[in-house]
Design an enzyme around this catalytic site. Structure first.
Site, mmCIF file in Angstrom:
data_model
loop_
_atom_site.group_PDB
_atom_site.id
_atom_site.type_symbol
_atom_site.label_atom_id
_atom_site.label_comp_id
_atom_site.label_asym_id
_atom_site.label_seq_id
_atom_site.Cartn_x
_atom_site.Cartn_y
_atom_site.Cartn_z
ATOM 1 N N GLU A 1 0.819 -1.215 0.000
ATOM 2 C CA GLU A 1 0.000 0.000 0.000
ATOM 3 C C GLU A 1 0.856 1.270 0.000
ATOM 4 O OE1 GLU A 1 -4.080 -1.620 2.145
ATOM 5 O OE2 GLU A 1 -2.662 -0.467 3.344
ATOM 6 N N GLU B 1 -6.561 -7.894 -0.670
ATOM 7 C CA GLU B 1 -6.999 -7.806 0.721
ATOM 8 C C GLU B 1 -8.487 -7.499 0.762
ATOM 9 O OE1 GLU B 1 -5.013 -5.175 3.387
ATOM 10 O OE2 GLU B 1 -3.008 -5.676 2.643
#
Length: 684
Positions: free
Chosen positions: A155, A319
Site C-alpha cells: 500500500e 486484501e
C-alpha cells in the site's frame, strides 16, 4: 475467447495475508494453521509483508529458517505463496543507525520510528537496504515451486519533505521545465502574489503553513510524489526482475475513505504501467447508516472496473475482510450472506482472487481486532470461518473464469491529475466538487442495467467504444482535446458536463474561453457556472419531466447545438441546460447542471436504447439486483446475479440458463433472498 491468466495458477486464488513472523514463539499455532488452511479451502498466502525485523533482526544478521519452514508448510497442502518484500516497515535498528530513512512531514518535522510507511522514498540508504534484502529473498526462494508472485512493499502512499526529497524535487522540476526558471514561472503564474522564483534553491514542497496559493507548484508536487514513489518501487524490483524474470510482480492499490473512491495519493494510471498484475485492497463499509447496500455496491463496482481497465486484464483482490475492520469510525460485522455476496461481486467484475487481511488475528497491537479468517479462539466452527469456507468451496468450482474478461462498449474517463487540480481550485463549491463521486453517479445507470463499463484514463484508446462519458474533466491538455474531437468526428458519441475543459495541464485557464476544439465538437460554449447553496432551488425540464438541480448550473450559449433541456428558474430561466450537437459522423452531449440520479437514469436510458447498448443478459430485475458476467467462451457467459438489498427480490429469466449449483435449467420467475447470489451459465 482467449484467456489471459495473470499468474501461472489455473485456479482462482483464495487465502490472504499470513504473518507467521508474529507467532514464531508459538509453534503449536503454526502447526494448527496448516490444518486450518486446508479446512478453509484456501490455497494462496501473502507472506513476509512486515517481516523485516524477523528476517534481519540485526544489521547483516539474517534468519530465513522460519520462512523456509513456512514455505514447506504451505507446499505440503499444495498451496502457493505470494512473497512480499518487507519495505513497508523498517526494523528499529535501521531507524536508529540511519535516521535519514525516516520521513519528514509537511510541517518539516522528522517522524519517529513506530509506525509503518514512514520512510523516505529518496533516501539512498533505504533504497540500498531494500534492494539488498530483496536480492537475498529472490536468491533463496526464486526457484521454489510454491512461489507464485512477488508482493512488493505494501500500500504505497504518503510523502516526504526532507532535504533529500527537496533536492530531488528541484531536479525533477529542472528536467520538466528544461532548466529554465522563466518557463517554470510562466507555468506557475509566478507574478501572482510575487511568487516568481529567481533561483531553483528557493523552491520548496507545499507546506500547510501559509495558503499554498501556487496551484502549479501543488500540482507538480503531487506528480513528483507519484513519480518518486514509482522510482522507489522500480529500484526495489531490480533484483526480482534479475533473479526471477518469469515471476509476476504486483503491489496493492487502495481506495479512499468511507465514501469509497479511488485512492487519491498517487496517480495509479502511471503506476499501473509498472506492475505485471494490478491488485487492490477493498474494505467497503457494508451496512452503514448513510447509504443503501446497493449504492455502496455500485461504488465497489466502479472501482473494480477502473482497476480492471487500467491494464485491460483481470485484477486480483489482494486484501478484504471476512468480517469487520478496525479503522472505520464504526467497525460493523458483515451480516450473514454478505461475505459470500461481496466476494462474488469481485469475481463478477474481473477478479481472479479472493484474498483477506488477515489469515489469523494478531494477539496484540493495533490490528488485534481487525477481521480475520481465524479468530483468537482458533475455532473453525464459528460463522466467519464457515463463511470463508463457503467461498473457498465455490471458487474451486469456478476455475473456468480464470483469465477471462468482459467486453465493454461504454467508457468513462477517470483522471487523477484533473481531480488534484480541481480540489485545489479556490472556486466553485469548496465542499461540493466531488469529482470521483460524480463519475460514480454517471456510472450508476449502467451498473443498474447490467451494462459493462470500462473506467479508463485519458491516455487509453477511445476507438473501441461507442459511448464515451467524460464528466467534470476540469483539466484537459491539447492532446486530449484533439482526441475527444476525433472520437466524435469518426462516429463516437461523447458526453461531458459542467466544469470541464477549464484549465490546461499546467493548471492555467484557457484564454479566449472554452477551448475551440470543444466548442466545435459540442456546438456551444459555457458562459458562466452558478454555484448553489444547499437551500437554492431550481430544476431542469427534460423530455417532459422536471429534475432538481443541485450544486452547479452552467449558463450556455448555443451555436450549432440543439437544446434538449432548459432551466426553469433564475436569471437563466428558459436557457439551455442539456444540449446535443452533430459533429462529423458522431454526436456530442453537454449536461450543464448537476441533477438528481433520476436524470442520469432518464438521459442514459434513452442513449442506451438509441445506441442499442442494452445488456445481452436475459434477466429482468428491479433496482438493487445486479447481473454481471464474464465471457468464458465465444458465446458463453458465466453470470452472477446478486441481490444487494435487504428484501426478497423477484427476477425473471427470459431465456434458458443453467444453474451452476444444481445444473438445472432455469426459465421464468425466480426469487432471490436478501444478499443471495445465483450463478448461472448463459449461451447466446
Amino acid at each position: 475467447m482467449k484467456k489471459k491468466p495473470v499468474t501461472s495458477a489455473k485456479h482462482l486464488l483464495h487465502g490472504g495475508d499470513y504473518n507467521p513472523d508474529q507467532w514464531l514463539n508459538y509453534p503449536e499455532i503454526l502447526e494448527q494453521d496448516v490444518q486450518l488452511m486446508k479446512d478453509a479451502k484456501t490455497n494462496t498466502f501473502s507472506v513476509g509483508i512486515f517481516a523485516w525485523s524477523a528476517l534481519e533482526p540485526e544489521e547483516g544478521k539474517y534468519n530465513f529458517e522460519w520462512l523456509d519452514k513456512i514455505f514447506d508448510n504451505i507446499t505440503s497442502i499444495g498451496g502457493n505463496i505470494i512473497l512480499a518484500t518487507p519495505s513497508g516497515a523498517r526494523p528499529a535498528w535501521m531507524s536508529q543507525k540511519y535516521p535519514e530513512v525516516l520521513r519528514v512531514d509537511e510541517n518539516r518535522r522528522k517522524l519517529h520510528h513506530g509506525g509503518r510507511h514512514n520512510h523516505c522514498f529518496t533516501s539512498p540508504t533505504y533504497r540500498e537496504k531494500t534492494q539488498h534484502i530483496n536480492r537475498l529473498l529472490a536468491e533463496r526462494y526464486g526457484n521454489h515451486p510454491a512461489l507464485l508472485m512477488w508482493h512488493v512493499s505494501n500500500e504505497y502512499g504518503g510523502e516526504c519533505h526532507c532535504d533529500l526529497c527537496q533536492g530531488t524535487f528541484r531536479d525533477w522540476l529542472k528536467d520538466k521545465y528544461h532548466d529554465d526558471l522563466n518557463e517554470l514561472n510562466h507555468a506557475w503564474w509566478g507574478p501572482f502574489w510575487s511568487h516568481a522564483f529567481s533561483d531553483w534553491s528557493q523552491i520548496e514542497s507545499p507546506s500547510p503553513i501559509g495558503e499554498n496559493a501556487v496551484h502549479g507548484l501543488n500540482l507538480d508536487w503531487k506528480r513528483f510524489v507519484t513519480d518518486q514513489t514509482i522510482d522507489f518501487y522500480k529500484n526495489e524490483i531490480i533484483p526480482l526482475r534479475k533473479q526471477t524474470p518469469n515471476i509476476p510482480i504486483t503491489t496493492n492499490f487502495m481506495a479512499d475513505g468511507n465514501d469509497l473512491i479511488p485512492f487519491q495519493g498517487l496517480d495509479y494510471s502511471k503506476f499501473a504501467k509498472e506492475v505485471d498484475v494490478l491488485s487492490w485492497d477493498a474494505y467497503p463499509a457494508w451496512h452503514n447508516d448513510w447509504e443503501s447496500t446497493a449504492d455502496l455496491a455500485m461504488k465497489v463496482g466502479f472501482i473494480n472496473d477502473l482497476y480492471r481497465s487500467l491494464k485491460g486484464q483481470p485484477f486480483l483482490l489482494l486484501e478484504s475482510t471476512p468480517s469487520g475492520v478496525n479503522w472505520h469510525s464504526v467497525n460493523k460485522a458483515k451480516r450473514p450472506g454478505m461475505h459470500y455476496l461481496s466476494s462474488m461481486q469481485m469475481l463478477a467484475h474481473g477478479s481472479d482472487s479472493i484474498m483477506y487481511f488477515q489469515w489469523r488475528k494478531s494477539r496484540g497491537s493495533s490490528e488485534k481486532f481487525h477481521g480475520a479468517v481465524v479468530d483468537h479462539d482458533g475455532d473453525r466452527s464459528n460463522r466467519v470461518f464457515q463463511d470463508v469456507k463457503k467461498v473457498g468451496n465455490r471458487l474451486e468450482k469456478l476455475g473456468e473464469i480464470v483469465g477471462t474478461m468482459r467486453k465493454s462498449e461504454v467508457g468513462i474517463i477517470y483522471d487523477w491529475e484533473s481531480n488534484w487540480a480541481l480540489d485545489d481550485a479556490q472556486g466553485y463549491g469548496l465542499e461540493t466538487k466531488k469529482y470521483p463521486q460524480t463519475l460514480q453517479e454517471h456510472y450508476r445507470t449502467f451498473w443498474e442495467l447490467d451494462i459493462p463499463v470500462d473506467v479508463i484514463t485519458k491516455e487509453q484508446e477511445f476507438s473501441s467504444y461507442k459511448l464515451l462519458i467524460v464528466p467534470m474533466l476540469y483539466l484537459i491538455n491539447e492532446e486530449t482535446l484533439q482526441r475527444l474531437k476525433d472520437f466524435v468526428k469518426k462516429g463516437g458519441t461523447l458526453v461531458t458536463t459542467y466544469i470541464s475543459g477549464i484549465v490546461n495541464e499546467l493548471d492555467l485557464t484557457y484564454l479566449g474561453g472554452w477551448p475551440k476544439e470543444l466548442q466545435e465538437t459540442f456546438g456551444m460554449k459555457p458562459i458562466e457556472t452558478d454555484t448553489y447553496y444547499p437551500k437554492d432551488k431550481n430544476s431542469v425540464s427534460y423530455n417532459g419531466k422536471f429534475y432538481e438541480v443541485v450544486d452547479y448550473a452552467t449558463v450556455l450559449e448555443l451555436d450549432t447545438a440543439e437544446m434538449l433541456g432548459s432551466y426553469e428558474k433564475d436569471f437563466y430561466a428558459g436557457t439551455p441546460a442539456v444540449t446535443k450537437n452533430y459533429f462529423g459522423e458522431g454526436q456530442a452531449y453537454y449536461i450543464g447542471a448537476r441533477m438528481e440520479p433520476d436524470f442520469q437514469r432518464h438521459f442514459y436510458g434513452e442513449l442506451i436504447r438509441k445506441m442499442d447498448l442494452g445488456s445481452v443478459f436475459p434477466i429482468k430485475h428491479d433496482l438493487g439486483v445486479s447481473v454481471q458476467g464474464r465471457k468464458i467462451e465465444e458465446n458463453e457467459y458465466l453470470l452472477f446475479i446478486m441481490n444487494f438489498t435487504e428484501t426478497k427480490q423477484n427476477i425473471i429469466f427470459e431465456n434458458v440458463v443453467i444453474d451452476v449449483e444444481s445444473n438445472d435449467e432455469l426459465l421464468g420467475a425466480e426469487a432471490l433472498e436478501p444478499y443471495e447470489v445465483k450463478i448461472v451459465k448463459y449461451i447466446l
